[in-house]
Design a protein around this motif. Structure first.
Motif: not given
Lengths: 315, 332, 496
Positions: A167-191
């Motif tokens: 769940m991405m929050g407010v896409p234009s809020a910088p702190n929300h966007a950072i968190r969403a991106e970091c979630h994606r990074e973690v999940f990408a590490e696991y095939p």
């Protein structure tokens, strides 16, 4: 009209000049009363906890110094940088002993911050970073790290495999966007972890609940959720309960709203990775007070993240 | 029957001038504005400081520019809900032209304001040609223009607005903020247009009775489209000035310009049904709102109470206006 | 004893005494006719006796009790205004029975009950509509009757005030209204009947009161007086009722030629209007006359056909061009097509004289005031001030303002659509004189009217219409009445 402005402007310049002249040894200036203004991004329960921390700091200063400390908590009704600037500027006009702000947009807030600096009013930022080139002490936590704690925990309880949604929050809020991106990074590490859906909740519990319900309808095999703002996990939790998927779909939450804590107590959510708003409020006031006494203050204070589970949620 | 005609002026010139003044539609809102201003000055030591006055004046300037356009449309009997997003989109466009395309900032401003006029033209032409109510149509166009902002910016502000134009938003002239001066110039022009020119008279006529205006041969649709164009350009101007003020082009510019100007105009005596009210009244209404927003912060009113407090002040102010109006009518 | 009594009734407004020392008795079961010129005080009287306004002086007694002390007595007085005041997008039944508590309905509103109850009213009043029809879809006469029916659903009603109920009706429909009024008499209800039409006044009335400049100038029983006396009392002077207003100067060359014009509600209409002519259009309400005129003027869209002015093709569908070219249309619907209700009399007139008043510094207030004052004087518009809102003026004065405004635009062709609807006898004569004068200056005038008398007095030529088609073209000096009426009804009299 212009005459009025000019004559009154002269008076104000004299007033600021006399204040700047009062310089003593660092940290030795003392006053009988202080008034600090806290300006959050918007009216929101997370910021109530910031305010709680600020009040705690005020009580602490009063107990230690005998001075009276007043906290004015002034929140924009909507997360709009123009409204926030208007509040900052109106607050400057009341000549407080310091203003702590959670900036909606560093560049957009710059002019108002420059006004405060020019008028010699101490500033502290919390939960945000200063505009480029401005030297303002700020308090915060690492948003990316906060998100990664949550997503790593979800991966762990899923046994490194399964379908997850963000769940991405407010896409234009910088702190929300950072968190969403970091979630994606973690999940990408696991095939064997697959991100099957992303939702937008605009920091609104009801929207989060609707989005989560729809995403779970569309993805019946979904195994787990993470969120990027404080409202998101609360709505997701409600959706899980309503769908009767408690235990079937895992949720690792974010932040520490009361509803979030309840979800952990009830076992709907496994845990939550929380920034610490009370600490941010507490140290904002402390930094403002220290500046008012003329003390040198650090550029940055990291308030860290707390990891809340059933075991420590009530302790 | 000629004796009936004579009795009215026969009552004495002073009395009738006095009555005309008392019944002037703008007097109610002006006196409310003065009362609130004086009360604020008495109740808060900070209110009359030059810094605070300039804060109020500058904050008022942006929303007032949009209010001029919205009030003009309301006089015609139209409403444009897309003025906020027109302002936002034009602001974003200025930012992109200056920063991303590197165009001369002054040229960028001219292009952005013209672009706002074009968006207003689109609203106007669709409203008149499709015979839609503008309220319905502009719910749609507001979504389109607002969506375009998100597509262009992906929600991220455009930074690096050239310093040379920032004085338009931040600068002062003899202590008065630039945006406020620009707004006053626009207000004077709009007041002249609506009160003293045939075009303005036709606006009131159309707002009163569109069919009767057509029967008189007034070019109804052309005037309606032109006022939409004007409102679009004014909103774009507000957006551009706000970009100059913030030094960034924010995707959220204009969010507060949808209901605010309508509320200001209604408080100022401009009816949503058309044909009634004055532009200056609408700006006084905007002034009332701006002062209320300011003193709420000066007094440190809790954010949870702000809605109730500001709403209550507005209700009390307009009741005062309405009651005094009824009282005056009874007196006469 | 009279059921409704006014004693020494007076009402002052700033600068004007609208009503002064008026005594009127309305008896149960009789029709009391109230006549007077526009602005004589009839509307003020109605407002006072219905309780919507309070008198400055005097007393109103209802059923022998002082109404000032018992304001609930006003519920016995029902009033039907001249202008239609129905809810067009609601059904006949809802219009008839609202407010529901007054018509005896409590609790939830059930459609079936409403419609069953409505049918009996529709039968009694001869309204050709179903209870479920939307009011905007039924005919104007039916709407007028529905308004009267609505007043009569008030079970408390003892006195009914009808303000010009027949101004939009043809003779056949007027007879329907009169049947209803006579029915009220039999049930002991007193009727106050306000009208400018003398034949109707004598047809329906028992008692009469004449108001002039807010004062009662004559009263008595209609059986004892004649038309002349009433008109003299109303106007305060003797009027030549038989005067003709046809242009005395011979017609000029053709001005406007209409060929095969078709549009909403009319088909294949052709005629020619000459300079200096008053061309009358006769027909029933709904025969398409207004639609033709509005189409020529550009207000409505044409479906086919051509119009030419002075031999050159005339652009259709653009009122701005029509007015710029010198064609003006004065609509029958003053409220919808004529006045700008929230604007003052000055602003209403000022709209049309901006060519005169505009300057580089904007409209000159002084020039505008002077020009408007001239029009007020020339057209004898009665008002306390030029700054008064036009909607506060009486109908006749609004009409004079509209005509004055049109004249200021120096037209070539003027189309008058029912210019004297709801207007008193003397003002009518003024308007006729204005038309005559304009025609004699060479202006072409079209006069649409439902009053045959008016057409014969003013028009040089009369075109008759039926169901959207021209059925005859008569020289008004020689045509006989039966021919004209036959052409209007298109000889299919049996279905009307």
């Amino acid at each position: 009209m212009s005459k009025l402005f000019v004559s009154l402007a002269t008076v104000a310049c004299l007033a600021t000049a006399s204040q700047v002249a009062a310089q003593d040894a660092p940290g030795t200036v003392s006053k009988d009363s202080y008034r600090f203004v806290i300006v959050p991004k918007v009216v929101h329960p997370w910021f109530d906890k910031v305010n709680d921390g600020a009040q705690m700091a005020a009580a602490a200063i009063e107990a230690q110094t005998g001075a009276t400390v007043e906290i004015n908590y002034s929140a924009p009704q909507a997360a709009d940088v123009v409204q926030q600037n208007q509040i900052i500027e109106s607050s400057i006009a009341t000549r407080p002993d310091g203003i702590a702000v959670d900036l909606l947009d560093p560049e957009g807030n710059r002019a108002s911050l420059e006004d405060a600096a020019y008028q010699g009013i101490p500033l502290t930022l919390f939960d945000s970073v200063p505009p480029e080139g401005m030297n303002i002490p700020y308090i915060g936590s690492d948003f990316c790290e906060q998100a990664k704690i949550a997503s790593r925990r979800l991966v762990e309880i899923l046994g490194e495999e399964g379908q997850v949604a963000i769940m991405m929050g407010v896409p234009s809020a910088p702190n929300h966007a950072i968190r969403a991106e970091c979630h994606r990074e973690v999940f990408a590490e696991y095939p064997n972890i697959e991100v099957v859906a992303e939702g937008i909740d605009n920091d609104d519990i009801q929207i989060a609940q609707q989005q989560a319900a729809a995403i779970m309808q569309a993805n019946p095999e979904l195994d787990g959720w993470v969120a990027s703002d404080a409202a998101g996990p609360v709505g997701i939790g409600q959706a899980i309960v309503e769908a009767g998927k408690q235990g079937e779909v895992q949720l690792v939450g974010l932040d520490n709203l009361n509803e979030m804590l309840d979800l952990i107590r009830d076992g709907v959510a496994d845990s939550s990775s929380a920034s610490q708003p009370e600490l941010q409020g507490y140290w904002s006031v402390m930094l403002l007070w220290q500046q008012a006494t003329g003390a040198p203050v650090p550029n940055f204070i990291d308030t860290g993240n707390a990891f809340l589970t059933k075991d420590n949620v009530d302790g | 029957m000629s004796d009936l005609q004579k009795t009215a002026p026969g009552q004495g010139r002073e009395a009738s001038v006095m009555r005309a003044l008392l019944q002037h539609p703008i007097l109610g809102v002006l006196s409310v504005l003065v009362v609130i201003f004086v009360a604020s000055a008495l109740l808060s030591p900070y209110f009359l400081t030059p810094y605070n006055l300039s804060v109020v004046a500058r904050g008022l300037a942006f929303v007032a520019l949009v209010t001029i356009g919205q009030a003009s449309l309301m006089i015609l009997g139209e409403l444009d809900l897309s003025l906020g997003t027109i302002g936002g989109l034009s602001g974003i466009l200025t930012g992109m032209l200056m920063v991303n395309a590197g165009i001369n900032p002054w040229l960028a401003i001219v292009i952005a304001i013209s672009f706002g006029a074009v968006l207003g033209f689109i609203n106007g032409i669709l409203t008149t040609k499709l015979r839609l109510h503008s309220l319905v149509l502009t719910i749609g166009t507001a979504g389109i223009y607002g969506g375009a902002i998100l597509v262009l910016t992906r929600g991220v502000a455009i930074t690096g607005i050239p310093r040379e134009i920032q004085f338009l938003g931040r600068g002062t002239l003899l202590g008065v903020p630039m945006p406020f001066i620009i707004m006053l110039v626009m207000l004077v022009l709009a007041a002249f247009l609506t009160i003293k020119t045939p075009f303005g008279r036709y606006m009131y006529a159309i707002g009163n009775n569109r069919d009767a205006a057509r029967m008189l041969g007034i070019p109804v649709d052309r005037i309606r489209v032109l006022v939409f164009v004007m409102a679009g350009a004014l909103s774009a101007m507000a957006g551009v000035l706000l970009v100059a003020r913030l030094g960034t082009a924010q995707p959220s510019i204009g969010d507060a310009w949808v209901l605010g100007p309508i509320a200001a105009a209604v408080i100022g005596g401009v009816a949503t049904t058309g044909g009634v009210g004055m532009i200056a009244g609408a700006i006084f209404g905007a002034g009332i709102i701006a002062i209320i927003e300011n003193i709420i912060v000066l007094f440190g009113v809790s954010p949870y109470w702000q809605g109730i407090v500001s709403g209550a002040i507005v209700v009390i102010a307009i009741s005062f206006d309405a009651i005094s109006r009824q009282w005056l009518r009874k007196e006469s | 004893m009279a059921y409704l009594e006014a004693r020494g009734l007076g009402r002052d407004f700033p600068g004007v005494t609208a009503l002064n020392d008026v005594d009127i008795d309305v008896e149960s079961g009789r029709a009391h006719v109230l006549v007077g010129e526009n602005g004589a005080g009839k509307s003020t009287f109605v407002k006072l006796v219905t309780g919507t306004d309070r008198p400055s002086r005097g007393q109103i007694r209802i059923d022998g009790k002082d109404a000032a002390e018992h304001p609930d007595l006003f519920r016995y007085i029902a009033y039907v205004p001249q202008e239609l005041s129905l809810f067009p997008h609601m059904s006949v039944a809802e219009n008839l029975l609202m407010p529901f508590h007054a018509s005896g309905h409590r609790g939830l509103v059930r459609r079936r009950t409403l419609e069953a109850k409505t049918q009996s009213y529709l039968d009694r009043f001869g309204i050709a509509a179903k209870p479920s029809d939307l009011v905007r879809n039924i005919s104007v006469p039916d709407q007028q009757l529905l308004q009267i029916a609505r007043a009569s659903t008030n079970t408390d009603m003892r006195v009914l005030i009808l303000d010009e109920p027949t101004s939009a009706l043809t003779p056949v429909e007027v007879e329907r209204v009169f049947r209803v009024v006579r029915d009220f008499h039999e049930r002991g209800i007193g009727v106050v009947f306000i009208s400018h039409k003398m034949d109707e006044v004598f047809d329906i009335g028992d008692d009469y009161t004449v108001l002039r400049n807010g004062k009662k100038v004559d009263a008595g029983q209609l059986a004892d007086v004649d038309e002349d006396r009433l008109i003299r009392a109303m106007s305060g002077q003797k009027l030549e009722l038989g005067t003709m207003f046809r242009p005395k100067v011979p017609r000029g060359k053709p001005l406007l030629t209409v060929t095969g014009l078709s549009g909403r509600k009319f088909d294949d209409v052709s005629f020619t209007l000459d300079r200096g002519e008053i061309l009358g259009f006769a027909g029933l309400v709904g025969s398409g006359r207004s639609e033709i005129m509005q189409t020529i003027f550009g207000f409505l869209k044409a479906r086919g056909g051509r119009v030419s002015l002075d031999g050159a093709d005339w652009p259709l569908g653009d009122t701005t061009k029509s007015v710029a070219g010198g064609m003006l249309y004065l609509s029958e619907e003053r409220k919808h097509h004529g006045i700008f209700p929230h604007l003052s009399l000055r602003e209403n007139i000022g709209l049309s004289i901006t060519d005169l008043t505009n300057s580089p510094l904007g409209i000159s207030a002084a020039r505008e005031r002077a020009a408007v004052d001239d029009i007020i004087k020339d057209y004898e518009i009665r008002t306390a001030s030029r700054e008064k809102k036009i909607s506060f003026l009486s109908g006749g004065n609004q009409q004079k303002a509209i005509i004055g405004r049109a004249m200021a635009m120096t037209p070539k062709i003027l189309i008058f659509d029912e210019p004297t609807k709801g207007i008193d006898v003397r003002t009518k004569a003024q308007i006729y004189k204005i038309m005559q004068g304009l025609a004699e200056q060479g202006i072409g005038i079209i006069l649409v009217s439902s009053e045959m008398d008016e057409l014969r007095k003013c028009a040089s030529r009369i075109i008759t219409m039926h169901s959207g088609r021209i059925t005859g073209d008569f020289d008004s000096a020689t045509a006989d009445s039966e021919q004209l009426v036959g052409a209007i009804f298109a000889t299919e009299t049996e279905h009307v």
